[in-house]
Design a protein around this motif. Structure first.
Motif, PDB file in Angstrom:
ATOM      1  N   ASP A  61      48.935  66.244  87.456  1.00 44.79           N
ATOM      2  CA  ASP A  61      49.352  66.331  88.857  1.00 44.79           C
ATOM      3  C   ASP A  61      48.860  67.612  89.519  1.00 44.79           C
ATOM      4  OD1 ASP A  61      50.602  63.880  88.594  1.00 44.79           O
ATOM      5  OD2 ASP A  61      52.633  64.715  88.477  1.00 44.79           O
ATOM      6  N   GLY A  62      48.679  68.658  88.709  1.00 48.33           N
ATOM      7  CA  GLY A  62      48.207  69.930  89.227  1.00 48.33           C
ATOM      8  C   GLY A  62      46.698  70.058  89.283  1.00 48.33           C
ATOM      9  N   GLY A  63      45.986  69.030  88.786  1.00 49.45           N
ATOM     10  CA  GLY A  63      44.534  69.043  88.875  1.00 49.45           C
ATOM     11  C   GLY A  63      43.797  69.320  87.575  1.00 49.45           C
ATOM     12  N   SER A  64      44.474  69.218  86.437  1.00 47.88           N
ATOM     13  CA  SER A  64      43.822  69.417  85.142  1.00 47.88           C
ATOM     14  C   SER A  64      43.239  68.095  84.656  1.00 47.88           C
ATOM     15  CB  SER A  64      44.830  69.944  84.110  1.00 47.88           C
ATOM     16  OG  SER A  64      44.281  69.877  82.805  1.00 47.88           O
ATOM     17  N   PRO A  86      51.299  56.458  85.856  1.00 51.60           N
ATOM     18  CA  PRO A  86      50.132  55.741  86.381  1.00 51.60           C
ATOM     19  C   PRO A  86      49.483  54.929  85.260  1.00 51.60           C
ATOM     20  CG  PRO A  86      50.063  58.066  86.995  1.00 51.60           C
ATOM     21  CD  PRO A  86      51.179  57.898  85.998  1.00 51.60           C
ATOM     22  N   SER A  87      48.676  53.955  85.628  1.00 51.67           N
ATOM     23  CA  SER A  87      47.998  53.136  84.621  1.00 51.67           C
ATOM     24  C   SER A  87      46.958  53.974  83.882  1.00 51.67           C
ATOM     25  CB  SER A  87      47.315  51.940  85.279  1.00 51.67           C
ATOM     26  OG  SER A  87      46.187  52.375  86.025  1.00 51.67           O
ATOM     27  N   VAL A  88      46.556  53.485  82.733  1.00 50.19           N
ATOM     28  CA  VAL A  88      45.516  54.155  81.949  1.00 50.19           C
ATOM     29  C   VAL A  88      44.259  54.316  82.794  1.00 50.19           C
ATOM     30  CG1 VAL A  88      44.001  53.944  79.932  1.00 50.19           C
ATOM     31  CG2 VAL A  88      46.427  53.345  79.742  1.00 50.19           C
ATOM     32  N   ASP A  89      43.865  53.256  83.491  1.00 47.80           N
ATOM     33  CA  ASP A  89      42.655  53.325  84.327  1.00 47.80           C
ATOM     34  C   ASP A  89      42.787  54.387  85.410  1.00 47.80           C
ATOM     35  OD1 ASP A  89      41.359  51.355  82.878  1.00 47.80           O
ATOM     36  OD2 ASP A  89      41.905  49.751  84.275  1.00 47.80           O
ATOM     37  N   GLU A  90      43.956  54.462  86.044  1.00 47.09           N
ATOM     38  CA  GLU A  90      44.164  55.472  87.090  1.00 47.09           C
ATOM     39  C   GLU A  90      44.067  56.887  86.523  1.00 47.09           C
ATOM     40  OE1 GLU A  90      47.180  53.437  90.277  1.00 47.09           O
ATOM     41  OE2 GLU A  90      47.999  53.936  88.304  1.00 47.09           O
ATOM     42  N   LEU A  91      44.656  57.095  85.355  1.00 48.51           N
ATOM     43  CA  LEU A  91      44.633  58.416  84.743  1.00 48.51           C
ATOM     44  C   LEU A  91      43.213  58.818  84.339  1.00 48.51           C
ATOM     45  CD1 LEU A  91      47.886  58.067  82.646  1.00 48.51           C
ATOM     46  CD2 LEU A  91      47.497  59.749  84.470  1.00 48.51           C
ATOM     47  N   LEU A  92      42.486  57.886  83.725  1.00 52.19           N
ATOM     48  CA  LEU A  92      41.127  58.215  83.301  1.00 52.19           C
ATOM     49  C   LEU A  92      40.186  58.362  84.491  1.00 52.19           C
ATOM     50  CD1 LEU A  92      40.790  56.075  80.051  1.00 52.19           C
ATOM     51  CD2 LEU A  92      41.422  58.488  80.288  1.00 52.19           C
ATOM     52  N   ASP A  93      40.385  57.558  85.522  1.00 56.48           N
ATOM     53  CA  ASP A  93      39.584  57.718  86.740  1.00 56.48           C
ATOM     54  C   ASP A  93      39.830  59.082  87.366  1.00 56.48           C
ATOM     55  OD1 ASP A  93      38.442  55.214  86.475  1.00 56.48           O
ATOM     56  OD2 ASP A  93      39.719  54.262  87.999  1.00 56.48           O
ATOM     57  N   ALA A  95      40.827  61.792  85.791  1.00 60.13           N
ATOM     58  CA  ALA A  95      40.197  62.785  84.925  1.00 60.13           C
ATOM     59  C   ALA A  95      38.701  62.850  85.194  1.00 60.13           C
ATOM     60  CB  ALA A  95      40.467  62.448  83.456  1.00 60.13           C
ATOM     61  N   CYS A  96      38.087  61.694  85.351  1.00 59.58           N
ATOM     62  CA  CYS A  96      36.658  61.633  85.658  1.00 59.58           C
ATOM     63  C   CYS A  96      36.368  62.308  86.992  1.00 59.58           C
ATOM     64  CB  CYS A  96      36.197  60.177  85.666  1.00 59.58           C
ATOM     65  SG  CYS A  96      34.440  59.947  86.003  1.00 59.58           S
ATOM     66  N   ASP A  97      37.164  61.977  88.005  1.00 58.87           N
ATOM     67  CA  ASP A  97      36.986  62.583  89.332  1.00 58.87           C
ATOM     68  C   ASP A  97      37.148  64.101  89.288  1.00 58.87           C
ATOM     69  OD1 ASP A  97      36.588  60.052  90.387  1.00 58.87           O
ATOM     70  OD2 ASP A  97      38.626  59.891  91.222  1.00 58.87           O
TER      71      ASP A  97
END
Length: 104
Positions: A61-64, A86-93, A95-97
């Motif tokens: 949530d803080g941007g890590s 959040p969903s796995v896809d949302e979390l990994l997306d 992280a990618c972003d």
């Protein structure tokens, strides 16, 4: 983190944990992610997937990017329930972003 990572084995591990906790308490996302790692692995603190997920979420949530990736992997592997996260896809997306190419 050098002490925690084992690169300075003569260091004061509990002091290092205290400093990481203080960083997270001050909303430093990377510190929250590092605290999540400590709870996930049980390094110098009690092992707790629930606490790890909570700290990874604060980091994310803080941007890590690492916080988002690690939380996503925990959910994907069933280490913590999906409920309220959040969903796995949302979390990994996310992280990618945030620049974690391993999450892309």
């Amino acid at each position: 983190m050098l002490i925690i990572a084992g690169l300075n084995p003569d260091g004061d591990l509990q002091r290092a944990v205290t400093l990481v906790q203080q960083g997270c308490d001050r909303d430093y996302a990377r510190a929250c992610t590092n605290l999540g790692y400590l709870h996930f692995t049980g390094t110098a603190v009690s092992q707790s997937p629930e606490k790890a997920a909570s700290y990874y979420r604060r980091g994310c949530d803080g941007g890590s990017a690492a916080g988002c990736r690690n939380l996503g992997l925990m959910v994907a592997q069933g280490d913590v329930p999906q409920k309220g996260l959040p969903s796995v896809d949302e979390l990994l997306d996310r992280a990618c972003d945030l620049g974690d190419v391993t999450a892309c």
